[in-house]
Scaffold this motif. Structure first.
Motif, mmCIF file in Angstrom:
data_model
loop_
_atom_site.group_PDB
_atom_site.id
_atom_site.type_symbol
_atom_site.label_atom_id
_atom_site.label_comp_id
_atom_site.label_asym_id
_atom_site.label_seq_id
_atom_site.Cartn_x
_atom_site.Cartn_y
_atom_site.Cartn_z
ATOM 1 N N THR A 1 60.489 -6.139 -21.063
ATOM 2 C CA THR A 1 61.087 -6.522 -22.343
ATOM 3 C C THR A 1 62.541 -6.121 -22.411
ATOM 4 O O THR A 1 63.012 -5.302 -21.643
ATOM 5 C CB THR A 1 60.338 -5.865 -23.519
ATOM 6 N N SER A 2 63.224 -6.701 -23.370
ATOM 7 C CA SER A 2 64.636 -6.404 -23.535
ATOM 8 C C SER A 2 65.083 -6.718 -24.947
ATOM 9 O O SER A 2 64.764 -7.758 -25.493
ATOM 10 C CB SER A 2 65.458 -7.243 -22.561
ATOM 11 N N THR A 3 65.823 -5.777 -25.525
ATOM 12 C CA THR A 3 66.481 -6.049 -26.794
ATOM 13 C C THR A 3 67.966 -5.784 -26.665
ATOM 14 O O THR A 3 68.720 -6.023 -27.580
ATOM 15 C CB THR A 3 65.913 -5.167 -27.926
ATOM 16 N N GLY A 4 68.351 -5.257 -25.497
ATOM 17 C CA GLY A 4 69.762 -4.943 -25.282
ATOM 18 C C GLY A 4 70.153 -3.611 -25.874
ATOM 19 O O GLY A 4 71.294 -3.219 -25.816
ATOM 20 N N ILE B 1 68.866 -2.679 -19.518
ATOM 21 C CA ILE B 1 68.095 -3.886 -19.234
ATOM 22 C C ILE B 1 68.449 -4.952 -20.263
ATOM 23 O O ILE B 1 67.988 -4.935 -21.398
ATOM 24 C CB ILE B 1 66.579 -3.592 -19.246
ATOM 25 N N ILE B 2 69.284 -5.877 -19.847
ATOM 26 C CA ILE B 2 69.715 -6.964 -20.723
ATOM 27 C C ILE B 2 68.883 -8.212 -20.461
ATOM 28 O O ILE B 2 68.481 -8.906 -21.373
ATOM 29 C CB ILE B 2 71.222 -7.254 -20.520
ATOM 30 N N THR B 3 68.606 -8.491 -19.207
ATOM 31 C CA THR B 3 67.838 -9.685 -18.861
ATOM 32 C C THR B 3 66.644 -9.312 -18.007
ATOM 33 O O THR B 3 66.782 -9.041 -16.815
ATOM 34 C CB THR B 3 68.718 -10.702 -18.095
ATOM 35 N N PRO B 4 65.453 -9.271 -18.596
ATOM 36 C CA PRO B 4 64.286 -8.863 -17.835
ATOM 37 C C PRO B 4 63.867 -9.864 -16.757
ATOM 38 O O PRO B 4 63.033 -9.549 -15.930
ATOM 39 C CB PRO B 4 63.203 -8.710 -18.901
ATOM 40 N N ALA B 5 64.445 -11.054 -16.751
ATOM 41 C CA ALA B 5 64.071 -12.051 -15.744
ATOM 42 C C ALA B 5 64.697 -11.764 -14.383
ATOM 43 O O ALA B 5 64.330 -12.370 -13.398
ATOM 44 C CB ALA B 5 64.483 -13.442 -16.210
ATOM 45 N N ASN B 6 65.659 -10.859 -14.325
ATOM 46 C CA ASN B 6 66.323 -10.535 -13.065
ATOM 47 C C ASN B 6 65.783 -9.231 -12.502
ATOM 48 O O ASN B 6 65.558 -8.274 -13.241
ATOM 49 C CB ASN B 6 67.833 -10.440 -13.265
ATOM 50 N N PRO B 7 65.585 -9.154 -11.184
ATOM 51 C CA PRO B 7 64.926 -7.988 -10.595
ATOM 52 C C PRO B 7 65.790 -6.731 -10.525
ATOM 53 O O PRO B 7 67.013 -6.802 -10.455
ATOM 54 C CB PRO B 7 64.573 -8.469 -9.187
ATOM 55 N N ILE B 8 65.104 -5.614 -10.537
ATOM 56 C CA ILE B 8 65.684 -4.321 -10.224
ATOM 57 C C ILE B 8 65.331 -4.082 -8.762
ATOM 58 O O ILE B 8 64.185 -4.292 -8.355
ATOM 59 C CB ILE B 8 65.084 -3.226 -11.128
ATOM 60 N N HIS C 1 70.379 -3.926 -10.923
ATOM 61 C CA HIS C 1 69.735 -4.890 -11.815
ATOM 62 C C HIS C 1 70.747 -6.028 -11.985
ATOM 63 O O HIS C 1 71.780 -5.858 -12.624
ATOM 64 C CB HIS C 1 69.392 -4.263 -13.160
ATOM 65 N N THR C 2 70.475 -7.158 -11.372
ATOM 66 C CA THR C 2 71.466 -8.233 -11.317
ATOM 67 C C THR C 2 71.805 -8.827 -12.671
ATOM 68 O O THR C 2 72.839 -9.452 -12.823
ATOM 69 C CB THR C 2 70.994 -9.360 -10.377
ATOM 70 N N GLY C 3 70.962 -8.627 -13.676
ATOM 71 C CA GLY C 3 71.252 -9.187 -14.995
ATOM 72 C C GLY C 3 72.246 -8.367 -15.771
ATOM 73 O O GLY C 3 72.823 -8.826 -16.742
ATOM 74 N N ASP D 1 66.207 0.424 -24.132
ATOM 75 C CA ASP D 1 65.782 -0.396 -23.005
ATOM 76 C C ASP D 1 66.252 0.158 -21.666
ATOM 77 O O ASP D 1 65.843 -0.324 -20.626
ATOM 78 C CB ASP D 1 66.339 -1.821 -23.128
ATOM 79 N N ASP D 2 67.131 1.153 -21.699
ATOM 80 C CA ASP D 2 67.654 1.710 -20.460
ATOM 81 C C ASP D 2 66.527 2.283 -19.617
ATOM 82 O O ASP D 2 65.599 2.896 -20.134
ATOM 83 C CB ASP D 2 68.656 2.828 -20.744
ATOM 84 N N ILE D 3 66.612 2.065 -18.318
ATOM 85 C CA ILE D 3 65.690 2.719 -17.397
ATOM 86 C C ILE D 3 66.440 3.897 -16.799
ATOM 87 O O ILE D 3 67.437 3.723 -16.101
ATOM 88 C CB ILE D 3 65.200 1.755 -16.296
ATOM 89 N N LYS D 4 65.975 5.109 -17.116
ATOM 90 C CA LYS D 4 66.627 6.322 -16.638
ATOM 91 C C LYS D 4 65.780 7.065 -15.618
ATOM 92 O O LYS D 4 66.243 8.013 -15.011
ATOM 93 C CB LYS D 4 66.948 7.232 -17.819
#
Length: 178
Positions: free
Chosen positions: A66-69, A145-152, A111-113, A73-76
């Motif tokens: 998920t993402s709300t910007g 995490i801005i765009t969850p469709a792009n991989p980490i 994270h490419t997004g 949403d940060d992955i730490k």
């Protein structure tokens, strides 16, 4: 007799009300609690599947859900645990011979997004029987995490298990470094 029935109904009604309140209270009290979801499109590619192969590169890729910007949403924190069972929440039994997962140093996680620029995560040693068998990465700034469709994506090295068989990677992400 009518008074006895009246009191019995009142007690039953009061008991039902208390039971309903007790069953709803945990939902109301945990409104701000963290909730976990599974990452999607996850994969780990090994540079070799040879038994006991040292310095095998494990390339990890997964999509956040998920993402709300927002800052939440940060992955730490990211944990990769290689276990004989895929089920999170039960004790992880590591494959025989698995070892040498890096427990220190800097890991570029991308994270490419977001910006496309790797964020530096630091590996830490979990200690105990998991030392060298579990990868724990933390970053105070984290990945937004801005765009969850792009991989980490990130990679690590390890010595492959010494026995033939199936094992699984449990990938956990946290919005804290804990």
């Amino acid at each position: 007799m009518k008074i006895k029935q009246y009191l019995r109904r009142k007690v039953a009604l009061l008991s039902a009300l208390m039971l309903a309140t007790a069953s709803i209270a945990p939902i109301l009290l945990n409104a701000g609690a963290a909730h976990a979801t599974q990452v999607t499109l996850r994969k780990i590619t090994l540079s070799t599947s040879a038994i006991s192969a040292a310095a095998t590169t494990y390339s990890v890729s997964f999509n956040p859900v998920t993402s709300t910007g927002g800052a939440g949403d940060d992955i730490k924190g990211i944990v990769v645990d290689l276990c004989l069972s895929p089920l999170i929440g039960i004790t992880c039994t590591h494959p025989t011979g698995l070892s040498s997962i890096a427990t220190s140093g800097s890991f570029p996680v991308t994270h490419t997004g977001a910006t496309g620029t790797p964020v530096s995560f630091t590996a830490s040693n979990p200690g105990g029987g998991d030392s060298g068998k579990r990868l724990i990465l933390t970053s105070a700034g984290g990945l937004d995490i801005i765009t969850p469709a792009n991989p980490i994506t990130f990679s690590f090295t390890a010595t492959n298990p010494s026995t033939l068989g199936t094992f699984y990677a449990r990938i956990l992400t946290y919005n804290t470094t804990a």
